[in-house]
Design an enzyme around this catalytic site. Structure first.
Site, PDB file in Angstrom:
ATOM      1  CB  CYS A  74      -0.958  -0.048   1.189  1.00  0.00           C
ATOM      2  SG  CYS A  74      -2.254   1.212   1.151  1.00  0.00           S
ATOM      3  CG  HIS A 115      -5.968  -2.729  -0.090  1.00  0.00           C
ATOM      4  ND1 HIS A 115      -5.175  -2.183  -1.077  1.00  0.00           N
ATOM      5  CD2 HIS A 115      -5.440  -2.326   1.092  1.00  0.00           C
ATOM      6  CE1 HIS A 115      -4.217  -1.464  -0.516  1.00  0.00           C
ATOM      7  NE2 HIS A 115      -4.354  -1.530   0.793  1.00  0.00           N
ATOM      8  CG  ASP A 153      -6.792  -2.841  -3.849  1.00  0.00           C
ATOM      9  OD1 ASP A 153      -7.483  -2.150  -3.086  1.00  0.00           O
ATOM     10  OD2 ASP A 153      -5.565  -2.957  -3.743  1.00  0.00           O
TER      11      ASP A 153
END
Length: 364
Positions: A146, A330, A301
């Protein structure tokens, strides 16, 4: 004349044992305190302010090059070590890697002036240096997830430290698109919207605000209770749901100066993609990245879109580079520990000490 008992068909269609288990589990979730997340065996090898560098030794060391994990500045890092059987950290140590995990911590009001420059140079780069010293390794693999992938790419492009491999999971590089509402992005880019006054007023952005922001932008942070009710009879699912629920509600605070810089330099001006970002007086040019690179996105995601990650492949100078898309959301890959399997598949052949291998093979 027969007598028909109302509700007979209803109750006969129910699996009483399954329903009893479902409602007992739901009661347990409501009545019991939040789960304690027990980390993979570790030791603290460095601290700076609120930040801790954790060392997780391999169960049986198979790889010469350790892994340094970097997670987002906006969330708690234990999503990567969420519990036995599902831990990314645990999965890597079981596969023979020494793992270093940088825990950013949660800044207080006294940390409001910490910038992205500080986080990248004074915390991340120094943390990598400390991990190299502690491990005795000549090189290290950097694995970012991320926004942790974003800062991992930035530090790799400007550091002289020996980064052998760089792996980026669900990484935002192009900030001109994403889950931020179009009106927000348009307002930021035109200068009609600014978070500067908000950041200055709060000094350090409260964790409660960030939780509400994430919940508004992504259903992941809703920790949907409908799914829980329908699957509450499944003990394994309930255990994962409880861990997810704890983590989504346990958001970190964020230094105001870094918050302003993130929205202005990344979201407003998209400086990283354009090659205009400056950190510590150094221009961040992703072309400076020459080490082997592995990037992967998740097909479902809702926080970082594939289009945000893909540009990095063309921006770096690495000859050995791989881009893949995996089925998942995610955080679901982290919750199931599948990240460890994905990273290991790519890293295992790239985590060899070449000098030692030459000595072993040829005695030179």
């Amino acid at each position: 004349m027969g007598t028909k008992v109302l509700g007979t068909n209803l109750f006969s269609s129910l699996n009483i044992e399954k329903e009893t288990k479902r409602w007992n589990q739901l009661y347990k979730i409501i009545a019991e305190p939040k789960l304690d997340i027990i980390p993979t065996p570790r030791e603290c090898v460095w601290k700076k302010n609120k930040t801790t560098l954790w060392y997780h030794p391999a169960k049986e060391k198979k790889h010469a090059v350790p892994i340094f994990l970097v997670y987002s500045l906006l969330n708690k890092v234990y999503i990567l070590d969420i519990g036995e059987g599902n831990s990314v950290v645990g999965g890597l140590t079981e596969r023979g890697y020494d793992v270093y995990l940088l825990d950013w911590g949660s800044p207080g009001l006294e940390d409001s002036n910490i910038t992205l420059d500080n986080y990248i140079l004074d915390y991340l780069e120094k943390g990598i240096k400390r991990a190299l010293r502690h491990s005795g390794a000549k090189e290290i693999s950097l694995a970012g997830y991320c926004l942790g992938g974003t800062v991992a790419a930035i530090v790799t492009s400007i550091t002289d430290l020996p980064i052998k491999n760089l792996t980026l999971a669900a990484v935002p590089i192009d900030f001109s698109i994403g889950i931020v509402p179009d009106k927000w992005l348009e307002g930021l880019q035109k200068g009609d919207l600014s978070f500067d006054q908000f950041a200055e007023a709060h000094e350090t952005i409260p964790s409660e605000f960030l939780y509400l922001m994430f919940r508004m932008l992504s259903p992941v942070y809703g920790s949907p209770k409908i799914n829980l009710i329908t699957r509450a009879h499944d003990e394994e699912y309930v255990e994962k749901w409880r861990r997810m629920d704890k983590w989504t509600k346990d958001t970190a605070s964020f230094a105001g100066a870094a918050f302003k810089q993130m929205f202005n330099d990344l979201y407003k001006d998209n400086k990283l993609l354009k090659g205009e970002l400056v950190i510590g007086g150094k221009k961040v040019d992703l072309k400076n990245i020459t080490c082997p690179l592995f990037v992967f996105s998740c097909s479902r995601d809702t926080l970082v879109l594939e289009q945000q990650s893909l540009p990095v492949i063309d921006l770096v100078s690495s000859e050995d580079k791989t881009y893949e898309v995996y089925d998942g959301g995610h955080v679901s890959l982290a919750l199931t520990g599948v990240f460890a399997e994905i990273w290991d598949k790519w890293l295992s052949t790239r985590s060899i000490d070449q000098q030692k291998e030459l000595v072993k093979l040829y005695g030179i």
